[in-house]
Design a protein around this motif. Sequence first.
Motif, PDB file in Angstrom:
ATOM      1  N   UNK A  58       0.495  -2.806  -3.879  1.00 27.91           N
ATOM      2  CA  UNK A  58       0.538  -1.497  -4.519  1.00 27.91           C
ATOM      3  C   UNK A  58       1.676  -0.623  -4.014  1.00 27.91           C
ATOM      4  N   UNK A  59       1.868   0.469  -4.733  1.00 27.32           N
ATOM      5  CA  UNK A  59       2.780   1.541  -4.348  1.00 27.32           C
ATOM      6  C   UNK A  59       1.928   2.734  -3.964  1.00 27.32           C
ATOM      7  N   UNK A  60       2.180   3.318  -2.789  1.00 23.39           N
ATOM      8  CA  UNK A  60       1.329   4.396  -2.284  1.00 23.39           C
ATOM      9  C   UNK A  60       2.175   5.625  -1.956  1.00 23.39           C
ATOM     10  N   UNK A  61       1.519   6.775  -1.971  1.00 20.51           N
ATOM     11  CA  UNK A  61       2.220   8.029  -1.701  1.00 20.51           C
ATOM     12  C   UNK A  61       1.354   8.961  -0.872  1.00 20.51           C
ATOM     13  N   UNK A  62       2.000   9.633   0.075  1.00 22.04           N
ATOM     14  CA  UNK A  62       1.419  10.776   0.772  1.00 22.04           C
ATOM     15  C   UNK A  62       1.957  12.023   0.083  1.00 22.04           C
ATOM     16  N   UNK A  63       1.067  12.982  -0.219  1.00 23.93           N
ATOM     17  CA  UNK A  63       1.430  14.063  -1.140  1.00 23.93           C
ATOM     18  C   UNK A  63       0.957  15.417  -0.607  1.00 23.93           C
ATOM     19  N   UNK A  64       1.727  16.431  -0.934  1.00 21.94           N
ATOM     20  CA  UNK A  64       1.323  17.811  -0.636  1.00 21.94           C
ATOM     21  C   UNK A  64       1.775  18.707  -1.790  1.00 21.94           C
ATOM     22  N   UNK A  65       0.857  19.470  -2.382  1.00 23.07           N
ATOM     23  CA  UNK A  65       1.220  20.421  -3.433  1.00 23.07           C
ATOM     24  C   UNK A  65       2.012  21.568  -2.823  1.00 23.07           C
ATOM     25  N   UNK A 124       5.890   4.618  -0.267  1.00 22.37           N
ATOM     26  CA  UNK A 124       6.234   3.267   0.194  1.00 22.37           C
ATOM     27  C   UNK A 124       5.625   2.269  -0.782  1.00 22.37           C
ATOM     28  N   UNK A 125       6.188   1.058  -0.830  1.00 21.36           N
ATOM     29  CA  UNK A 125       5.710   0.117  -1.838  1.00 21.36           C
ATOM     30  C   UNK A 125       5.722  -1.315  -1.342  1.00 21.36           C
ATOM     31  N   UNK A 126       4.661  -2.039  -1.699  1.00 19.29           N
ATOM     32  CA  UNK A 126       4.607  -3.490  -1.541  1.00 19.29           C
ATOM     33  C   UNK A 126       5.068  -4.190  -2.818  1.00 19.29           C
ATOM     34  N   UNK A 127       5.235  -3.412  -3.901  1.00 23.14           N
ATOM     35  CA  UNK A 127       5.656  -3.956  -5.195  1.00 23.14           C
ATOM     36  C   UNK A 127       7.178  -3.872  -5.243  1.00 23.14           C
ATOM     37  N   UNK A 128       7.834  -4.892  -4.712  1.00 17.85           N
ATOM     38  CA  UNK A 128       9.276  -4.829  -4.538  1.00 17.85           C
ATOM     39  C   UNK A 128      10.001  -5.039  -5.866  1.00 17.85           C
ATOM     40  N   UNK A 129      11.093  -4.289  -6.102  1.00 18.38           N
ATOM     41  CA  UNK A 129      11.887  -4.498  -7.312  1.00 18.38           C
ATOM     42  C   UNK A 129      12.417  -5.923  -7.376  1.00 18.38           C
ATOM     43  N   UNK A 133       6.828  -7.833 -10.810  1.00 19.82           N
ATOM     44  CA  UNK A 133       5.462  -7.305 -10.690  1.00 19.82           C
ATOM     45  C   UNK A 133       5.379  -5.866 -11.174  1.00 19.82           C
ATOM     46  N   UNK A 134       6.430  -5.434 -11.844  1.00 21.74           N
ATOM     47  CA  UNK A 134       6.520  -4.121 -12.479  1.00 21.74           C
ATOM     48  C   UNK A 134       6.456  -2.983 -11.474  1.00 21.74           C
ATOM     49  N   UNK A 135       7.443  -2.950 -10.604  1.00 17.87           N
ATOM     50  CA  UNK A 135       7.554  -1.854  -9.646  1.00 17.87           C
ATOM     51  C   UNK A 135       7.767  -0.527 -10.356  1.00 17.87           C
ATOM     52  N   UNK A 136       8.489  -0.537 -11.474  1.00 15.00           N
ATOM     53  CA  UNK A 136       8.743   0.718 -12.186  1.00 15.00           C
ATOM     54  C   UNK A 136       7.451   1.287 -12.766  1.00 15.00           C
ATOM     55  N   UNK A 137       6.619   0.430 -13.383  1.00 16.53           N
ATOM     56  CA  UNK A 137       5.357   0.916 -13.938  1.00 16.53           C
ATOM     57  C   UNK A 137       4.425   1.417 -12.842  1.00 16.53           C
ATOM     58  N   UNK A 184      -1.977  -1.759 -17.474  1.00 14.16           N
ATOM     59  CA  UNK A 184      -2.653  -2.599 -16.480  1.00 14.16           C
ATOM     60  C   UNK A 184      -2.712  -1.909 -15.128  1.00 14.16           C
ATOM     61  N   UNK A 185      -1.613  -1.281 -14.707  1.00 12.68           N
ATOM     62  CA  UNK A 185      -1.597  -0.578 -13.429  1.00 12.68           C
ATOM     63  C   UNK A 185      -2.562   0.600 -13.432  1.00 12.68           C
ATOM     64  N   UNK A 186      -2.647   1.307 -14.541  1.00 18.61           N
ATOM     65  CA  UNK A 186      -3.529   2.472 -14.620  1.00 18.61           C
ATOM     66  C   UNK A 186      -4.996   2.082 -14.683  1.00 18.61           C
TER      67      UNK A 186
END
Length: 400
Positions: A58-65, A124-129, A133-137, A184-186
Amino acid sequence: MSQLLLDGARREALCRGFQDAFGAAPERFFSAPGRAELGGNHTDHQGGHVLAAAIDLDTVAAVRATGTGVIRVLSQGYPMCQVELSRREPVPGEENTPAALIRGVAAGFLAMGCPVSGFDAYVTSQVLPGFGLSSSAAFEVLLGAILNGLFCGGQRTPMELAMAGHTAENRYFGKPSGLMDQLTSATGGLLSIDLGNPAKPHIKRLRVDFSACGYALCIVNSGAGLGELAREYDAIPREMGEISGYFEKSVLSEVAPSEFYAVLPTLRKKFGDRAVLRAVHFFREDSRVQKQADALEAGDFETFLRLVRLSGDSSYMYLQNVIPAGAVEHQSVAVTLALCEHYLAGRGACRVHSGGFAGTVQAYVPKNRLEAFQSGMEDALGKGACQVVTPREQGCTEIL
């Protein structure tokens, strides 16, 4: 959206990266999976049937509004990307950049009436371009999950997130594609999807355990980068579109195969043999996907594997997305397929995966041959070239 746990090491790395980038601690965490295409090679952009699975990378994010009206995204290994929400339309010169995807997804949510404001994200991402595996999606759907969580109370559906990502990729990023990757990702899980009505695709979730069937699903990196292959990829939907356009239809799924074969000599003269063969692939592949889904539902894995092999043969012979046009010296995907067949030794199945021409090959490997298969592939293609993936039930989600 279902919930997912984030292990301590990844959480610590995300927090550290966010702190270094933005000088504060993140507030929330989000994830979107990559996807594997199991059936329906280049059928999605023609309104056809596909079989796809979200995977455990997956691709993951740490976020702050922030409330600033600006979205700032720092992806590990890339420069900071900053997008002002006041500009909602595509920006000339921004095509093929992460900024285009960010702007496009945010514009989609604003159009849905979501009170989108600014946020900061470290990704950060484990879905490498380049792995197919559709890193963009995954990135687009991740942005949708963030916007949904921060500004929409989590009320937007996976379909709405997928559509926002799809529009961003097509209209803002400038890449023609179908909806399979984002949907599929969603959504998550292993899905049989009918894209005949792209505004309201029919989705059926299948329950399949590859390991229980005695197989591992491997994604094998051919080592060939996507490089200058955009024209090769773009030619596939363009040529299929020429055939459907002859019948005054927008996509091939609206054309009856009998009508196509009835005027095949005319089509050959008008559009050339490659366009005709690619249409042949579509009609055969689209029908095959439904048979694959039926076989999986019936627990008939051997029939499923036979159909996977036929899919691979069709992509090689008719779709012609294994060897780039005119390539003689460098045919990495073809070599990778040959290696897979050698180490499978008549068992399992393999096929070109996703877009083709470069990137990856997919192989179903008997578990009792997995170690030898991985060892052989990585001796030839490099360490880490062969990766085992498993379907992930969760689609995009906020992470605990």
